[in-house]
Design a protein around this motif. Structure first.
Motif, short mmCIF file in Angstrom:
data_model
loop_
_atom_site.label_atom_id
_atom_site.label_comp_id
_atom_site.label_asym_id
_atom_site.label_seq_id
_atom_site.Cartn_x
_atom_site.Cartn_y
_atom_site.Cartn_z
N SER A 159 -9.81 -5.43 13.95
CA SER A 159 -10.01 -6.52 12.99
C SER A 159 -8.98 -6.51 11.86
N PRO A 160 -8.81 -7.65 11.18
CA PRO A 160 -7.92 -7.67 10.01
C PRO A 160 -8.34 -6.68 8.92
N ALA A 161 -9.63 -6.35 8.85
CA ALA A 161 -10.10 -5.41 7.82
C ALA A 161 -9.42 -4.05 7.96
N ARG A 162 -9.06 -3.66 9.18
CA ARG A 162 -8.38 -2.38 9.38
C ARG A 162 -7.10 -2.34 8.55
N HIS A 163 -6.33 -3.43 8.66
CA HIS A 163 -5.07 -3.56 7.93
C HIS A 163 -5.33 -3.51 6.42
N ASP A 164 -6.32 -4.25 5.96
CA ASP A 164 -6.61 -4.31 4.52
C ASP A 164 -6.95 -2.94 3.97
N ARG A 165 -7.77 -2.18 4.72
CA ARG A 165 -8.17 -0.86 4.23
C ARG A 165 -6.96 0.06 4.08
N ILE A 166 -6.07 0.03 5.07
CA ILE A 166 -4.90 0.92 5.02
C ILE A 166 -3.95 0.49 3.90
N LEU A 167 -3.67 -0.81 3.82
CA LEU A 167 -2.70 -1.28 2.83
C LEU A 167 -3.19 -1.01 1.41
N THR A 168 -4.46 -1.26 1.14
CA THR A 168 -5.01 -1.02 -0.20
C THR A 168 -4.88 0.46 -0.57
N ALA A 169 -5.21 1.32 0.37
CA ALA A 169 -5.16 2.76 0.09
C ALA A 169 -3.72 3.22 -0.15
N LEU A 170 -2.77 2.70 0.63
CA LEU A 170 -1.38 3.11 0.45
C LEU A 170 -0.85 2.63 -0.89
N ARG A 171 -1.20 1.38 -1.27
CA ARG A 171 -0.79 0.86 -2.60
C ARG A 171 -1.37 1.71 -3.71
#
Ligand code: SP5
Ligand code: ZN
Length: 347
Positions: A36-48
């Motif tokens: 799901s797109p949520a996978r991407h959101d979780r990773i990107l938020t954490a990396l930022r």
């Protein structure tokens, strides 16, 4: 920033256009989908939040993509959805008829978009919607942008590719994957010398293995759940080592159900010894984060403490490293795992 410094992160929003309402697994509808797109959101938020800097991909023409994938498959993924809808196909495009490899003479696809889909796709878990091609194509640009940053001297780069890629072969796709970004990046990087793809997704990267099966310039090394228990079931056995000029440049390390941190790290050391012997100029890591104990479709049992250890081991390899995202479906574990693994990798 808890690690040695920021790792350049390449990402964009195009992945959001690949958002199927359901997928079919074991004949059952799964909704919401795992990939799901949520996978991407979780990773990107954490990396930022961890202090890494995010930039958008550059655009690459199809040359590097066609150096890995049959242009006819690329064209099908680009245009097939529209043809499917024009022929009366439903909004979510999933095959229900597949070409079987033992069909007489091999068979060939008729002009029907239903036949075309069952010709190129190998499973029911990879639904296509109107924006799927755009998402997959953008991930190819993300991988090539990350590879070019590494070629220009970055010690480590992370590309947030979605959908994932390692199940896609030269002329087939499936397993949530459309284009094999790690393979595209690796082949592009061979302009500078030998390349290793180290695949840490819990599922065997059958597509990457196939693409480099006879290729002596690219080594494929994979740690994954034993195919006797885990998708993709047909490949990833320890005796698969490549053929012809590529014989010995494929190495599979299947792991038993419930394998934990210490046994996993031991297997990773075996993989790294194999990589050292091959002496590549660049390392591409297919980073599946579906190795956690919580993953809904994995078979291993890594704890949070494993991920900084994996990052340290990769850092010790001492090569320019391009990390590309593959699977990982336990949403709460994705951000922390990615941050912990990347922390030791920056220059
Ligand atoms: C990139 C990647 O991680 N692809 C994985 C594709 C897996 N697709 C099939 C999943 C089958 C799940 N089987 C049922 C498990 C129920 N716990
Ligand atoms: Zn996986």
């Amino acid at each position: 920033m808890s690690g040695r410094g920021p790792v350049p992160v390449v990402a964009d929003d195009t992945h959001r256009r690949h958002d199927p309402p359901f997928e079919l697994n074991a004949g059952q509808s799964v909704s919401p989908v795992w990939e799901s797109p949520a996978r991407h959101d979780r990773i990107l938020t954490a990396l930022r939040d961890a202090g890494h800097r995010v930039s958008a991909p550059d655009e690459f023409d199809d040359a590097a993509l066609h150096a890995v994938h049959d242009p006819d498959m690329v064209a099908f993924l680009r245009d097939g959805y529209t043809a499917w809808r024009d022929a009366g196909g439903p909004e979510v495009m999933i095959a229900d008829t597949f070409r079987h490899p033992r069909m007489g003479g091999g068979g060939r696809p008729s002009a029907s978009p239903f036949a075309q889909l069952g010709w190129w796709c190998f499973d029911t878990a990879t639904p296509l919607v109107e924006g799927s091609f755009a998402a997959g194509r953008s991930s190819v640009d993300i991988a090539l942008t990350a590879a070019s940053l590494a070629a220009d001297g970055a010690p480590a780069v992370y590309g947030l590719t979605r959908p994932p890629g390692h199940h896609a072969g030269m002329d087939y796709f499936g397993g949530f994957c459309l284009f094999n970004h790690a393979a595209v990046a690796a082949r592009w990087l061979t302009a500078g010398g030998r390349v290793t793809v180290l695949d840490l997704d819990v599922h065997h990267g059958n597509g990457t293995q196939d693409i480099f099966w006879r290729d002596p310039a690219v080594q494929y090394v994979s740690l994954h759940g034993d195919p006797d228990h885990l998708y993709p079931f047909f490949t990833g056995f320890a005796d698969e080592v490549g053929e012809g000029p590529g014989r010995g440049t494929t190495r599979n390390l299947p792991l038993g159900q419930g394998t934990g941190d210490d046994a996993y790290l031991d297997a990773l050391q075996v993989a790294i010894e194999e990589i050292d012997r091959f002496a590549p100029t660049t390392l591409v890591v297919s980073l599946g984060l579906d190795t956690t104990a919580e993953d809904p479709i994995g078979s291993l049992a890594l704890s949070p403490a494993a991920y900084p250890r994996i990052g340290e081991a990769l850092s010790d390899v001492g090569l320019p490293t391009v990390v590309l995202q593959e699977g990982g479906y336990a949403l709460d574990r994705l951000g922390p795992s990615a941050v912990a693994l990347l922390a030791p990798l920056a220059g």
